[in-house]
Design a protein around this motif. Structure first.
Motif, PDB file in Angstrom:
ATOM      1  N   MET A   1       0.985  -1.206   0.790  1.00 11.09           N
ATOM      2  CA  MET A   1      -0.097   0.302  -0.290  1.00 11.09           C
ATOM      3  C   MET A   1       0.751   1.226  -0.129  1.00 11.09           C
ATOM      4  N   TYR A   2       1.069   1.828  -0.701  1.00  7.80           N
ATOM      5  CA  TYR A   2       1.542   3.441  -0.439  1.00  7.80           C
ATOM      6  C   TYR A   2       0.382   4.644  -0.380  1.00  7.80           C
ATOM      7  N   VAL A   3       0.675   5.267   0.059  1.00  7.46           N
ATOM      8  CA  VAL A   3       0.577   6.715   0.703  1.00  7.46           C
ATOM      9  C   VAL A   3       1.597   8.185  -0.042  1.00  7.46           C
ATOM     10  N   CYS A   4       0.942   9.098  -0.239  1.00  7.55           N
ATOM     11  CA  CYS A   4       1.668   9.824  -0.747  1.00  7.55           C
ATOM     12  C   CYS A   4       1.960  11.315   0.151  1.00  7.55           C
ATOM     13  N   GLN A   5       3.454  11.558  -0.013  1.00  7.90           N
ATOM     14  CA  GLN A   5       4.415  11.470   0.558  1.00  7.90           C
ATOM     15  C   GLN A   5       3.894  13.633   0.464  1.00  7.90           C
ATOM     16  N   THR A   6       4.305  14.148  -0.662  1.00  4.24           N
ATOM     17  CA  THR A   6       3.813  15.344  -1.226  1.00  4.24           C
ATOM     18  C   THR A   6       3.148  15.563  -2.187  1.00  4.24           C
ATOM     19  N   LEU A   7       2.454  16.213  -1.917  1.00  2.00           N
ATOM     20  CA  LEU A   7       1.272  16.935  -2.838  1.00  2.00           C
ATOM     21  C   LEU A   7       1.073  18.430  -3.722  1.00  2.00           C
ATOM     22  N   ASP A   8       0.934  18.206  -4.191  1.00  5.02           N
ATOM     23  CA  ASP A   8       1.266  19.597  -4.655  1.00  5.02           C
ATOM     24  C   ASP A   8      -0.280  19.649  -4.881  1.00  5.02           C
ATOM     25  N   GLU A   9      -0.464  21.255  -4.578  1.00  6.84           N
ATOM     26  CA  GLU A   9      -1.294  21.678  -4.182  1.00  6.84           C
ATOM     27  C   GLU A   9      -2.777  21.736  -5.010  1.00  6.84           C
ATOM     28  N   ALA A  10      -1.582  23.021  -6.139  1.00 10.71           N
ATOM     29  CA  ALA A  10      -2.146  23.685  -7.159  1.00 10.71           C
ATOM     30  C   ALA A  10      -2.964  23.227  -8.195  1.00 10.71           C
ATOM     31  N   SER A  11      -2.451  21.771  -8.247  1.00  9.58           N
ATOM     32  CA  SER A  11      -2.899  20.617  -9.282  1.00  9.58           C
ATOM     33  C   SER A  11      -3.354  19.918  -8.342  1.00  9.58           C
ATOM     34  N   ASN A  12      -3.456  19.618  -7.127  1.00 10.54           N
ATOM     35  CA  ASN A  12      -3.930  18.474  -6.191  1.00 10.54           C
ATOM     36  C   ASN A  12      -3.861  16.825  -6.825  1.00 10.54           C
ATOM     37  N   THR A  13      -2.121  16.823  -7.145  1.00  9.86           N
ATOM     38  CA  THR A  13      -1.648  16.278  -7.322  1.00  9.86           C
ATOM     39  C   THR A  13      -0.244  15.815  -6.399  1.00  9.86           C
ATOM     40  N   CYS A  14      -0.268  13.760  -6.536  1.00 11.16           N
ATOM     41  CA  CYS A  14       0.708  13.693  -5.499  1.00 11.16           C
ATOM     42  C   CYS A  14       2.629  13.665  -6.502  1.00 11.16           C
ATOM     43  N   MET A  15       3.302  14.198  -5.878  1.00 10.20           N
ATOM     44  CA  MET A  15       3.903  14.457  -6.299  1.00 10.20           C
ATOM     45  C   MET A  15       5.749  13.007  -6.039  1.00 10.20           C
ATOM     46  N   GLU A  16       4.970  12.333  -5.001  1.00  3.51           N
ATOM     47  CA  GLU A  16       5.531  11.694  -4.435  1.00  3.51           C
ATOM     48  C   GLU A  16       5.044  10.323  -3.391  1.00  3.51           C
ATOM     49  N   TRP A  17       5.897   9.126  -4.352  1.00  3.20           N
ATOM     50  CA  TRP A  17       4.841   8.384  -2.954  1.00  3.20           C
ATOM     51  C   TRP A  17       5.589   7.018  -2.628  1.00  3.20           C
ATOM     52  N   VAL A  18       5.196   6.861  -1.110  1.00  2.00           N
ATOM     53  CA  VAL A  18       5.912   6.300  -0.463  1.00  2.00           C
ATOM     54  C   VAL A  18       5.021   5.359   0.303  1.00  2.00           C
ATOM     55  N   ALA A  19       5.753   4.022   0.425  1.00  2.00           N
ATOM     56  CA  ALA A  19       5.066   2.651   1.211  1.00  2.00           C
ATOM     57  C   ALA A  19       4.785   3.230   2.747  1.00  2.00           C
ATOM     58  N   TYR A  20       3.301   2.435   2.448  1.00  2.00           N
ATOM     59  CA  TYR A  20       2.582   2.638   4.441  1.00  2.00           C
ATOM     60  C   TYR A  20       3.470   1.613   4.850  1.00  2.00           C
ATOM     61  N   ASN A  21       3.783   2.084   6.043  1.00  2.00           N
ATOM     62  CA  ASN A  21       4.046   1.069   7.040  1.00  2.00           C
ATOM     63  C   ASN A  21       3.565   1.796   8.510  1.00  2.00           C
TER      64      ASN A  21
END
Length: 63
Positions: A1-21
């Motif tokens: 399972m992955y979660v978004c670590q860095t969110l670009d609020e202007a375009s509402n897209t995820c810039m970096e996905w990381v594994a969920y621990n």
């Protein structure tokens, strides 16, 4: 399972996905059966001493 670590609020897209621990503080508090028996024995001894004092004091009060 992955979660978004860095969110670009202007375009509402995820810039970096990381594994969920799945990390829980409760997992560090787990005790073994041997520790449970030791703790239970100590609590039982303390309660029996308190009960003995109560019985002695009640017996002395009734006389």
């Amino acid at each position: 399972m992955y979660v978004c670590q860095t969110l670009d609020e202007a375009s509402n897209t995820c810039m970096e996905w990381v594994a969920y621990n799945d990390y829980s503080l409760l997992s560090e508090l787990a005790i073994t059966k041997a520790e449970m028996v030791t703790i239970g024995g100590q609590v039982g001894a303390i309660l029996s001493i308190i009960l003995a004092f109560v019985m002695v004091f009640k017996a002395l009060k009734l006389m």
